[in-house]
Design an enzyme around this catalytic site. Structure first.
Site, PDB file in Angstrom:
ATOM      1  N   SER A  75     -16.267  16.741  49.920  1.00  0.00           N
ATOM      2  CA  SER A  75     -17.149  15.610  49.585  1.00  0.00           C
ATOM      3  C   SER A  75     -18.520  15.870  50.171  1.00  0.00           C
ATOM      4  CB  SER A  75     -16.589  14.312  50.173  1.00  0.00           C
ATOM      5  OG  SER A  75     -17.557  13.286  50.085  1.00  0.00           O
ATOM      6  N   TYR A 122     -13.623   9.670  57.483  1.00  0.00           N
ATOM      7  CA  TYR A 122     -13.596  10.375  56.190  1.00  0.00           C
ATOM      8  C   TYR A 122     -14.506  11.604  56.251  1.00  0.00           C
ATOM      9  CZ  TYR A 122     -13.982  10.990  51.089  1.00  0.00           C
ATOM     10  OH  TYR A 122     -13.965  11.495  49.810  1.00  0.00           O
TER      11      TYR A 122
HETATM   12  P1  NDP Z   1      -8.076   8.289  43.487  1.00  0.00           P
HETATM   13  O1  NDP Z   1      -7.768   7.211  44.466  1.00  0.00           O
HETATM   14  O2  NDP Z   1      -8.302   7.935  42.071  1.00  0.00           O
HETATM   15  O3  NDP Z   1      -6.951   9.431  43.551  1.00  0.00           O
HETATM   16  C1  NDP Z   1      -6.348   9.823  44.739  1.00  0.00           C
HETATM   17  C2  NDP Z   1      -5.138  10.649  44.392  1.00  0.00           C
HETATM   18  O4  NDP Z   1      -4.513  11.087  45.606  1.00  0.00           O
HETATM   19  C3  NDP Z   1      -4.102   9.862  43.607  1.00  0.00           C
HETATM   20  O5  NDP Z   1      -3.577  10.660  42.590  1.00  0.00           O
HETATM   21  C4  NDP Z   1      -3.044   9.573  44.654  1.00  0.00           C
HETATM   22  O6  NDP Z   1      -1.775   9.509  44.033  1.00  0.00           O
HETATM   23  C5  NDP Z   1      -3.134  10.805  45.539  1.00  0.00           C
HETATM   24  N1  NDP Z   1      -2.585  10.539  46.855  1.00  0.00           N
HETATM   25  C6  NDP Z   1      -3.017   9.621  47.758  1.00  0.00           C
HETATM   26  N2  NDP Z   1      -2.223   9.636  48.841  1.00  0.00           N
HETATM   27  C7  NDP Z   1      -1.255  10.565  48.608  1.00  0.00           C
HETATM   28  C8  NDP Z   1      -0.141  11.021  49.343  1.00  0.00           C
HETATM   29  N3  NDP Z   1       0.167  10.531  50.549  1.00  0.00           N
HETATM   30  N4  NDP Z   1       0.632  11.989  48.800  1.00  0.00           N
HETATM   31  C9  NDP Z   1       0.347  12.486  47.581  1.00  0.00           C
HETATM   32  N5  NDP Z   1      -0.692  12.096  46.845  1.00  0.00           N
HETATM   33  C10 NDP Z   1      -1.497  11.146  47.349  1.00  0.00           C
HETATM   34  O7  NDP Z   1      -9.353   8.997  44.113  1.00  0.00           O
HETATM   35  P2  NDP Z   1     -10.344  10.154  43.604  1.00  0.00           P
HETATM   36  O8  NDP Z   1      -9.931  10.729  42.318  1.00  0.00           O
HETATM   37  O9  NDP Z   1     -11.697   9.612  43.753  1.00  0.00           O
HETATM   38  O10 NDP Z   1     -10.145  11.205  44.788  1.00  0.00           O
HETATM   39  C11 NDP Z   1      -9.696  12.523  44.617  1.00  0.00           C
HETATM   40  C12 NDP Z   1     -10.337  13.396  45.686  1.00  0.00           C
HETATM   41  O11 NDP Z   1     -11.746  13.438  45.498  1.00  0.00           O
HETATM   42  C13 NDP Z   1     -10.110  12.893  47.112  1.00  0.00           C
HETATM   43  O12 NDP Z   1      -9.819  13.988  47.959  1.00  0.00           O
HETATM   44  C14 NDP Z   1     -11.441  12.286  47.476  1.00  0.00           C
HETATM   45  O13 NDP Z   1     -11.681  12.298  48.863  1.00  0.00           O
HETATM   46  C15 NDP Z   1     -12.389  13.216  46.725  1.00  0.00           C
HETATM   47  N6  NDP Z   1     -13.709  12.671  46.487  1.00  0.00           N
HETATM   48  C16 NDP Z   1     -13.859  11.490  45.801  1.00  0.00           C
HETATM   49  C17 NDP Z   1     -15.122  10.957  45.618  1.00  0.00           C
HETATM   50  C18 NDP Z   1     -15.340   9.647  44.944  1.00  0.00           C
HETATM   51  O14 NDP Z   1     -16.456   9.118  45.019  1.00  0.00           O
HETATM   52  N7  NDP Z   1     -14.351   9.083  44.241  1.00  0.00           N
HETATM   53  C19 NDP Z   1     -16.330  11.676  46.096  1.00  0.00           C
HETATM   54  C20 NDP Z   1     -16.048  12.903  46.782  1.00  0.00           C
HETATM   55  C21 NDP Z   1     -14.785  13.388  46.954  1.00  0.00           C
HETATM   56  P3  NDP Z   1      -0.586   8.493  44.388  1.00  0.00           P
HETATM   57  O15 NDP Z   1      -1.207   7.207  44.800  1.00  0.00           O
HETATM   58  O16 NDP Z   1       0.176   8.467  43.122  1.00  0.00           O
HETATM   59  O17 NDP Z   1       0.166   9.180  45.485  1.00  0.00           O
END
Ligand code: NDP
Length: 241
Positions: free
Chosen positions: A142, A155
């Protein structure tokens, strides 16, 4: 795509947001996808959505926060699905609070999922990639890993750690034919901003979309083997939101 060129990817956090968009983009590009998260129903819906592409798509329920099990679960997926050419470490959580008000348990939760689980996923995939002498690992970090934002301390630290993890693995694994890319997005309009651990309020129309990030991940994955994108930063044109 010929059988010899057929690629297989494992994408974590593929049930929503950037991971889901990446699964759709990879499938459209003819890449088989193993999809990992806690919500197997949501993953199955993604598999269903790509069924028309003809690629193999399979859902695997894994809680990446259960750190001691992650390595063996990833290994088991590679045995079941087949050798993985591209690992996308995308699963992660957002978290906002001033550092002075961050409970140790919350700090630990963020570091466990955003940093240590990625370390363990990579260790799960590395032995076979080394044996095959090839592999691409893409870590979703990020902009917060490169720049401090008030109230995003835990974070930011997790993502700065992930940058360092990516850089170190890149140096150590180059000799084994494995390349590592760190993708650093700015604000992307996903469910991450609607969770109970994130408090933020701004104009979401100016944010990036998950599809924009997915295209960059695909680009990094398909780059000819003699090249690597070490790090790619993508921010909204409007700047930090
Ligand atoms: P979402 O919340 O849409 O997606 C997060 C994903 O992580 C989901 O598929 C969730 O699946 C999975 N997840 C969460 N906890 C667990 C766990 N314990 N085990 C397995 N899977 C898990 O967020 P984003 O798409 O925005 O985020 C994706 C990545 O991008 C992250 O690493 C985030 O830090 C990064 N990011 C996001 C930004 C933003 O502005 N959105 C900016 C910069 C980076 P489920 O709940 O089904 O387990």
């Amino acid at each position: 795509m010929s059988v010899e060129q057929k690629r297989r990817a494992l994408i974590t956090g593929a049930s929503s947001g950037i991971g889901k968009a990446t699964a759709l983009a990879f499938a459209k590009a003819g890449i088989d996808v193993a999809l990992v998260s806690r919500s197997v129903d949501k993953l199955r819906a993604v598999c269903e959505a790509v069924s028309h592409t003809g690629v193999e798509a399979k859902a695997y329920e894994v809680d990446l926060a259960c750190l001691t099990q992650v390595q063996e679960k990833i290994q088991a997926i590679t045995l079941d699905f087949g050798d993985i050419d591209i690992l996308v470490n995308n699963a992660g959580m957002g978290y906002t609070a001033a550092l002075s008000e961050t409970p140790l348990a919350d700090w630990q939760r963020v570091i466990d999922l955003n940093l240590t689980s990625v370390f363990q996923c990579i260790l799960g995939i590395l032995p076979r990639m080394r044996e095959r002498g090839t592999g691409t690992i893409i870590n979703i970090t990020s902009i917060a890993g490169k720049q401090a934002f008030p109230d995003w301390g835990a974070y930011s630290v997790s993502k700065a750690g992930l940058m360092a993890l990516s850089q170190t693995f890149a140096q150590e694994e180059r000799a084994h034919g494995i390349r590592i890319t760190a993708i650093c997005p700015g604000a992307v309009n996903t469910e991450l901003w609607d969770t109970e651990t994130v408090h933020a309020n701004f104009d979401r129309s100016k944010m990036l979309t998950p599809e924009i990030i997915a295209q960059s991940i695909l680009h990094a994955a398909l780059l000819p083997q003699q090249a690597v994108i070490d790090e790619l930063t993508i921010t909204p044109r409007a700047g930090a939101l």
